[in-house]
Write an enzyme that holds these catalytic residues in place. Structure first.
Site, PDB file in Angstrom:
ATOM      1  N   SER A 133      -7.667   5.147  -0.333  1.00 56.20           N
ATOM      2  CA  SER A 133      -7.900   4.011  -1.059  1.00 56.20           C
ATOM      3  C   SER A 133      -9.403   3.467  -0.996  1.00 56.20           C
ATOM      4  O   SER A 133      -9.974   3.922  -0.074  1.00 56.20           O
ATOM      5  CB  SER A 133      -6.798   2.874  -0.399  1.00 56.20           C
ATOM      6  OG  SER A 133      -7.465   1.477  -1.078  1.00 56.20           O
TER       7      SER A 133
ATOM      8  N   GLN B 233      -5.454  -1.980  -6.901  1.00 62.58           N
ATOM      9  CA  GLN B 233      -5.943  -0.864  -5.853  1.00 62.58           C
ATOM     10  C   GLN B 233      -6.715   0.097  -6.813  1.00 62.58           C
ATOM     11  O   GLN B 233      -6.325   0.525  -7.959  1.00 62.58           O
ATOM     12  CB  GLN B 233      -5.101  -0.241  -5.160  1.00 62.58           C
ATOM     13  CG  GLN B 233      -5.373   0.663  -4.120  1.00 62.58           C
ATOM     14  CD  GLN B 233      -4.673   1.360  -3.225  1.00 62.58           C
ATOM     15  OE1 GLN B 233      -4.040   2.406  -3.244  1.00 62.58           O
ATOM     16  NE2 GLN B 233      -3.826   0.527  -2.209  1.00 62.58           N
TER      17      GLN B 233
ATOM     18  N   ASP C 165       0.899  -1.408   0.094  1.00 62.34           N
ATOM     19  CA  ASP C 165       0.060   0.118  -0.038  1.00 62.34           C
ATOM     20  C   ASP C 165       0.975   1.424   0.113  1.00 62.34           C
ATOM     21  O   ASP C 165       0.344   2.268  -0.291  1.00 62.34           O
ATOM     22  CB  ASP C 165      -0.926  -0.113   1.228  1.00 62.34           C
ATOM     23  CG  ASP C 165      -1.940   1.127   1.303  1.00 62.34           C
ATOM     24  OD1 ASP C 165      -2.732   1.188   0.083  1.00 62.34           O
ATOM     25  OD2 ASP C 165      -2.289   1.818   2.025  1.00 62.34           O
TER      26      ASP C 165
END
Length: 231
Positions: A166, A216, A145
């Site tokens: 996100s 993502q 991430d």
């Protein structure tokens, strides 16, 4: 979520088969869901159907500067604009438990559009060891991430980001790996639009084995007036 408030986890046994199982997890605070996860598990099975992409050819991590060293290099520039200096000092002050070595670090003061691709050598700081593979998967999820969604901003560096978060994050684990060993994180963004950005990533072991694939989608809001460099 609120780190000061306990989290209630509701686990649903979505599917239990002979080789595949699926669990749905809902994290709840103050009576409302703050996180929803679906996890799939498979027994180890061999198959003659195998292929993978080829790992990019890049310099080894030993030949590259760390993110901290790059920041110090930028800060030594007396002509660096104050807002860039503040931004770099903020990054430097963060206690990130990851070692990062960008392969082609962007010029922090340059606002020229760049291709929405970037490469990092990454690993967890410290020693994790030959423990349960699930521990390494959890650490890789944290690593994946970091700076991931920022890949979608590389062609739009003239805009100041107001808000970026996100919306969803998916991971597929293909082969065993050590999260405390250097891995190459290959990131690219095939699309951005409608205040959303899509990014895809691949975590490669040093021996060229594709260990993890990530995807993502995130919300990105920027100021409508492009910034002008003051250098």
């Amino acid at each position: 979520g609120d780190p000061k408030v306990p989290v209630l986890y509701e686990v649903e046994r979505t599917h239990t088969g002979k080789s595949f199982s699926v669990r749905s997890v809902k994290a709840i605070q103050h009576g409302k869901p703050i996180f929803i996860c679906q996890a799939s598990f498979q027994l180890s099975q061999g198959s003659p159907v195998q292929h993978q992409f080829t790992m990019p050819a890049v310099p080894p991590p030993e030949e590259l500067l760390t993110q901290e060293e790059l920041i110090q290099k930028f800060l030594q520039n007396p002509n660096l604009a104050e807002r860039y200096r503040k931004h770099l000092n903020k990054i430097e002050a963060e206690d990130v438990p990851i070692d990062i070595k960008p392969v082609n670090p962007p010029d922090i003061a340059c606002l020229e559009p760049q291709e929405p691709k970037q490469l990092f050598w990454v690993r967890a700081r410290g020693y994790i060891g030959e423990t349960d593979m699930k521990v390494h998967c959890c650490v890789a999820a944290y690593i994946s991430d970091y700076a991931f969604l920022g890949t979608a901003l590389l062609p739009h560096r003239q805009y100041r980001v107001k808000f970026m978060v996100s919306l969803d994050h998916s991971m597929w684990f293909h082969a065993p790996f050590r999260a405390d060993h250097w891995m190459l994180y290959e990131c690219e963004s095939p699309f951005a639009g409608g205040c959303r950005g899509l990014v895809q990533g691949r975590l490669w072991r040093r021996d060229g084995v594709l260990a993890v694939t990530c995807a993502q989608e995130g919300l990105i809001r920027v100021e409508q007036t492009p910034n002008q460099s003051k250098l």
